[in-house]
Write a protein that holds these residues in place. Sequence first.
Motif, short mmCIF file in Angstrom:
data_model
loop_
_atom_site.label_atom_id
_atom_site.label_comp_id
_atom_site.label_asym_id
_atom_site.label_seq_id
_atom_site.Cartn_x
_atom_site.Cartn_y
_atom_site.Cartn_z
N SER A 154 49.17 42.46 38.61
CA SER A 154 48.15 42.08 40.20
C SER A 154 48.60 41.08 40.89
CB SER A 154 46.59 41.82 39.37
OG SER A 154 45.61 41.57 40.76
N THR A 176 49.85 47.79 39.42
CA THR A 176 48.05 47.04 40.76
C THR A 176 49.06 45.89 41.78
OG1 THR A 176 47.14 46.09 39.51
CG2 THR A 176 46.58 47.92 39.13
N HIS A 218 49.74 52.66 39.42
CA HIS A 218 48.64 52.05 40.44
C HIS A 218 47.41 53.48 40.74
CE1 HIS A 218 48.40 49.01 43.73
NE2 HIS A 218 46.48 49.09 43.63
N ASP A 222 41.80 52.29 42.26
CA ASP A 222 41.47 51.27 42.66
C ASP A 222 40.64 50.18 43.75
OD1 ASP A 222 42.08 48.08 43.11
OD2 ASP A 222 44.07 48.08 41.34
N TYR A 227 45.25 51.12 46.86
CA TYR A 227 47.07 52.11 45.98
C TYR A 227 47.20 52.20 47.09
CZ TYR A 227 48.64 56.80 45.35
OH TYR A 227 49.40 57.59 44.94
N SER A 253 41.27 52.81 38.11
CA SER A 253 41.00 51.03 38.73
C SER A 253 41.77 50.21 38.58
CB SER A 253 38.91 51.18 38.29
OG SER A 253 39.18 50.20 37.15
N HIS A 254 40.87 48.83 38.46
CA HIS A 254 42.23 47.55 39.07
C HIS A 254 42.32 47.52 37.25
CE1 HIS A 254 44.84 44.77 40.48
NE2 HIS A 254 43.64 44.12 40.37
N ASN A 255 41.73 47.58 36.78
CA ASN A 255 41.49 46.64 35.11
C ASN A 255 41.65 47.86 34.12
OD1 ASN A 255 41.72 43.61 36.16
ND2 ASN A 255 40.21 44.60 36.83
#
Length: 273
Positions: A154, A176, A218, A222, A227, A253-255
Amino acid sequence: MRLMILFGILFGAILLLCSTFVVLLYYNQDKLIFFPEILPEDYSYSFPEPFEEVELQLSDGEKIYGLYFRTTSESKGTVLYFHGNAGSLRTWGSVSEDILSNGWDILITDYRGYGKSRASLTERGLYEDAERWYSYLKNDRGIPENRIVLYGRSIGTGIVVDLSLKTEPRFLILETPYTSMVDLSKIFYPFLPSTFLSFKLDSKSKISKISSPIFIFHGTEDEIVPYSQGRSLYDIAIREGKKAQFIPVAGGSHNDLSVFPEYRKELKRILSR
């Protein structure tokens, strides 16, 4: 006449309030991007895997901190890991499991103002600290560059991309990633002009200059970093003839990429290089 005077006073008050808001926002914009967990300086970390705490002294007398985990198997080298924008080493130390199980040591770093560090947070400082950690591995630990892997998660991807311009790691992994903080701010803070931001973290202007192989993860779902931004970085790298691979994680997703078998399989393959 009186009405005009009142209007002038009201307009002046609104202008003053707006100016004050802009000034406060400018000097506190880091709080819109970074969400550090602050730890007492005598805090003791605890993890199931053996580790050592590392501290580096800055020129202003402040310190930055990292955690060094060693694999129990014969080490292939060291992954230098730059984490996301929230938390501290207290929680981020847990990412070591996936790296250690693939035969690599890992050094996870905290940013300025995170965890035990009291140093002021600036973009230049983030880049300089990344170079310090790389130098620590290369010079203090004696690890050759072809046995150093850079991993950015991130917010950490922008730091890894910048560091890759000044070093020659074996390869880098971006999880990501965003194209730039300016692009990301247009989504979350569209009212802020791009010139207003003091944190640019512009990967899209740098990624085409990287010589090391690049791997990009990715999630297709997200919700934080689109993405399309990760895919855009890959497209730029490929267009410029760089060695890059884009690994979409369907439904990720992001996490939560680490819970997907596709991520774990591909990470194992990459770290087997």
